[in-house]
Design a protein around this motif. Structure first.
Motif, PDB file in Angstrom:
ATOM      1  N   THR A  14       6.172  -3.276   3.685  1.00  0.00           N
ATOM      2  CA  THR A  14       7.684  -3.034   3.003  1.00  0.00           C
ATOM      3  C   THR A  14       8.866  -4.536   3.925  1.00  0.00           C
ATOM      4  O   THR A  14       7.838  -5.291   5.430  1.00  0.00           O
ATOM      5  CB  THR A  14       8.362  -2.030   4.056  1.00  0.00           C
ATOM      6  N   GLY A  15       9.897  -4.749   3.867  1.00  0.00           N
ATOM      7  CA  GLY A  15      10.461  -6.248   4.411  1.00  0.00           C
ATOM      8  C   GLY A  15       9.461  -7.702   3.556  1.00  0.00           C
ATOM      9  O   GLY A  15       9.919  -8.460   4.550  1.00  0.00           O
ATOM     10  N   SER A  17      10.236  -9.716   1.991  1.00  0.00           N
ATOM     11  CA  SER A  17      11.119 -11.145   1.508  1.00  0.00           C
ATOM     12  C   SER A  17      11.438 -12.468   2.510  1.00  0.00           C
ATOM     13  O   SER A  17      11.098 -13.533   2.290  1.00  0.00           O
ATOM     14  CB  SER A  17      12.556 -10.961   0.411  1.00  0.00           C
ATOM     15  N   GLY A  21       7.580  -8.966   7.860  1.00  0.00           N
ATOM     16  CA  GLY A  21       7.142  -9.031   6.800  1.00  0.00           C
ATOM     17  C   GLY A  21       6.338  -9.264   5.467  1.00  0.00           C
ATOM     18  O   GLY A  21       5.686  -9.568   4.955  1.00  0.00           O
ATOM     19  N   ASP A  39      10.808  -4.616  -1.040  1.00  0.00           N
ATOM     20  CA  ASP A  39      12.311  -5.411  -0.594  1.00  0.00           C
ATOM     21  C   ASP A  39      13.180  -5.105  -0.849  1.00  0.00           C
ATOM     22  O   ASP A  39      12.840  -5.258  -2.045  1.00  0.00           O
ATOM     23  CB  ASP A  39      12.017  -6.455   0.171  1.00  0.00           C
ATOM     24  N   THR A  40      14.743  -4.732  -0.249  1.00  0.00           N
ATOM     25  CA  THR A  40      16.275  -4.580  -1.273  1.00  0.00           C
ATOM     26  C   THR A  40      16.283  -5.695  -2.061  1.00  0.00           C
ATOM     27  O   THR A  40      16.697  -6.307  -3.166  1.00  0.00           O
ATOM     28  CB  THR A  40      17.278  -4.133  -0.133  1.00  0.00           C
ATOM     29  N   LYS A  42      14.525  -7.985  -4.218  1.00  0.00           N
ATOM     30  CA  LYS A  42      13.445  -8.733  -5.481  1.00  0.00           C
ATOM     31  C   LYS A  42      12.746  -9.114  -5.465  1.00  0.00           C
ATOM     32  O   LYS A  42      10.995 -10.189  -5.660  1.00  0.00           O
ATOM     33  CB  LYS A  42      13.225  -7.484  -6.684  1.00  0.00           C
ATOM     34  N   SER A  45      11.989 -11.478  -2.621  1.00  0.00           N
ATOM     35  CA  SER A  45      10.191 -10.501  -2.342  1.00  0.00           C
ATOM     36  C   SER A  45       8.738 -11.676  -2.760  1.00  0.00           C
ATOM     37  O   SER A  45       7.969 -12.108  -2.306  1.00  0.00           O
ATOM     38  CB  SER A  45       9.932  -9.408  -2.890  1.00  0.00           C
TER      39      SER A  45
END
Length: 61
Positions: A14-15, A17, A21, A39-40, A42, A45
């Motif tokens: 996760t994370g 970007s 992470g 990740d939020t 995208k 990422s």
């Protein structure tokens, strides 16, 4: 230096970007793991993980 072999393993990170992470995902990919990263952010990422695409393991965002 210790060489880790993660061939045949899947790493879910996760994370991806930025920061830890992104570094963790690249490290697993270089060690041969298949990497699934989320990740939020995208788009960011995908850009970060594209640098790991030359690694032995497949990379998915």
């Amino acid at each position: 230096m210790v060489r880790l072999d993660f061939r045949g393993k899947v790493a879910f990170v996760t994370g991806v970007s930025a920061g830890m992470g992104a570094a963790t995902a690249r490290g697993f990919a270089v060690a041969g793991a298949a990497v699934a990263g989320v990740d939020t952010a995208k788009r960011q990422s995908a850009l970060q993980l594209s640098s790991a695409r030359g690694a032995p393991g497949p990379v998915r965002v």
